[in-house]
Design an enzyme around this catalytic site. Structure first.
Site, PDB file in Angstrom:
ATOM      1  CB  THR A 170      23.679 -12.907  64.810  1.00 59.26           C
ATOM      2  OG1 THR A 170      22.430 -13.222  64.500  1.00 59.26           O
ATOM      3  CG2 THR A 170      23.648 -11.187  64.153  1.00 59.26           C
ATOM      4  NE  ARG A 181      12.231 -13.418  66.960  1.00 64.50           N
ATOM      5  CZ  ARG A 181      13.783 -13.781  67.053  1.00 64.50           C
ATOM      6  NH1 ARG A 181      14.709 -13.002  66.101  1.00 64.50           N
ATOM      7  NH2 ARG A 181      14.254 -12.901  68.143  1.00 64.50           N
ATOM      8  CB  VAL A 182      10.794  -8.723  63.702  1.00 64.39           C
ATOM      9  CG1 VAL A 182      11.848  -7.940  63.220  1.00 64.39           C
ATOM     10  CG2 VAL A 182      10.375  -9.012  62.437  1.00 64.39           C
ATOM     11  CG  ASP A 189      19.447  -8.077  68.796  1.00 65.58           C
ATOM     12  OD1 ASP A 189      18.254  -9.519  68.247  1.00 65.58           O
ATOM     13  OD2 ASP A 189      19.906  -7.283  69.063  1.00 65.58           O
ATOM     14  CB  THR A 248      25.060 -11.673  68.853  1.00 61.38           C
ATOM     15  OG1 THR A 248      24.160 -13.216  68.128  1.00 61.38           O
ATOM     16  CG2 THR A 248      26.250 -11.348  68.967  1.00 61.38           C
ATOM     17  N   GLY A 249      22.122 -11.417  70.140  1.00 64.47           N
ATOM     18  CA  GLY A 249      22.056 -12.382  71.201  1.00 64.47           C
ATOM     19  C   GLY A 249      20.520 -13.078  71.310  1.00 64.47           C
ATOM     20  N   GLY A 265      17.189 -12.193  71.326  1.00 66.97           N
ATOM     21  CA  GLY A 265      16.332 -10.628  70.543  1.00 66.97           C
ATOM     22  C   GLY A 265      15.326 -10.231  70.940  1.00 66.97           C
TER      23      GLY A 265
HETATM   24  N1  ASP Z   1      19.447 -11.885  67.687  1.00 64.33           N
HETATM   25  C1  ASP Z   1      19.178 -12.083  66.567  1.00 64.33           C
HETATM   26  C2  ASP Z   1      17.723 -12.355  66.779  1.00 64.33           C
HETATM   27  O1  ASP Z   1      16.917 -12.451  67.610  1.00 64.33           O
HETATM   28  C3  ASP Z   1      19.822 -13.949  66.933  1.00 64.33           C
HETATM   29  C4  ASP Z   1      21.572 -14.074  67.244  1.00 64.33           C
HETATM   30  O2  ASP Z   1      21.915 -12.461  67.857  1.00 64.33           O
HETATM   31  O3  ASP Z   1      21.661 -15.192  67.035  1.00 64.33           O
HETATM   32  O4  ASP Z   1      17.048 -12.627  65.588  1.00 64.33           O
END
Ligand code: ASP
Length: 309
Positions: free
Chosen positions: A176, A204-205, A207, A227-228, A230
């Protein structure tokens, strides 16, 4: 003149040693540096924080190395469903899109939602109809294809599992992307863009496109791009949580960002990181994973391009 600054990320996660060659590391750092410089250039020339974060994110979206725009991960249907959000800390205007396909730069569509529609968040077919009205050109699937991402998907496509770039299993090319900036006027903005998680289904969505969860900006406090994992970042309302700690507990940008990433999100089982900036141009980039692709530059003369702790 206000101190101006920009920070960007290309995702946080686990990186199994040995998968990252010196050549690949150099490529990542070069891509981060390009995006950083593109955003910084605008700030240096008096551009707004909003334009700088959009610019930096489009450069990252155009690179196949990251899970956003070109190089986005594959869904369970072997397609791409991308999400993005941008927010202006001066006006609290925001624009977001989710579940979109074929748009080369989702962050620019999010910015158009912010500036050219009455709405904040457009999803799926509706968002694409809006793009069509603005004469966006649709790219076909081959533009977004990346072999590494496709192989990641082939490995799990017949299972019920989905894979975050953060999955601890093996190298999960992180992905991300996001940017936060403080301009010469002391206005701040945040932008985040992602392909989400490999093999995701049911619309699916995560964060990333959600105001307050993965992306937030308010001149009163800070601009944040996360990023993480979600699902946890949504439940932790992470980006807004940092702003709240600053506003109500009078914490510094650094302390509030650390409190959320190294304590509060861990307590509910989430992993990842964030980039943050305040209206004085201060920057924080905490993460609780092995690494986070990140870079920052400030008019005070500091510059960072880094992956690991
Ligand atoms: N946070 C993003 C999601 O859950 C994924 C990511 O940060 O790599 O879609």
């Amino acid at each position: 003149m206000n101190t101006f600054s920009i920070a960007i990320h290309g995702g946080a996660g686990t990186l199994v040693k040995g998968m990252m060659t010196p050549e690949l590391e150099a490529k990542y750092k070069a891509a981060l540096k390009d995006a950083l410089e593109a955003g910084y250039y605008l700030l240096e020339n008096g551009g707004t924080a909003v334009d700088a974060v959009e610019k930096a994110v489009t450069v990252l979206e155009d690179s196949p190395l990251f899970n956003a725009g070109k190089g986005s991960v594959f869904t369970a249907k072997e397609s791409h469903e991308m999400d993005a959000c941008i927010m202006d800390g001066k006006t609290l205007n925001a624009g977001a899109v989710s579940l979109i396909t074929g748009i080369k730069n989702p962050i620019s569509l999010a910015k158009d939602v912010m500036e050219k529609s009455e709405h904040v968040f457009l999803a799926g077919d509706g968002a694409l109809r809006f793009a069509e009205e603005l004469n966006y050109k649709l790219e076909d699937a081959s533009y977004f294809y990346d072999e590494f991402r496709h192989n990641q998907w082939l490995e799990i496509k017949d299972t019920d599992s989905f894979q975050l770039d953060h999955a601890k299993k093996k190298d999960s090319k992180f992905g991300t992307v996001g940017a936060v900036a403080c301009d010469q006027e002391g206005n701040i903005a945040a932008a985040t863009s992602t392909g989400g998680m490999t093999n995701k289904k049911w619309g699916r969505v995560g964060d990333s496109p959600m105001v307050g969860a993965g992306n937030y900006a308010n001149n009163k406090t800070c601009a944040i791009s996360c990023t993480g994992s979600g699902e946890f970042f949504i439940r932790g309302v992470v980006a807004y949580d940092v702003a709240c700690l600053m506003e109500h507990k009078k914490m510094s940008l650094e302390d509030a960002s650390n409190e959320v990433i190294n304590k509060r999100i861990l307590e509910i089982g989430g992993d990842g990181g964030l980039i943050a900036v305040d209206t004085n141009g201060n920057i924080a980039m905490p993460f609780n994973t092995e690494g986070m692709y990140r870079a920052s530059k400030s008019s005070m003369g500091t510059e960072v391009v880094s992956i690991y702790k």
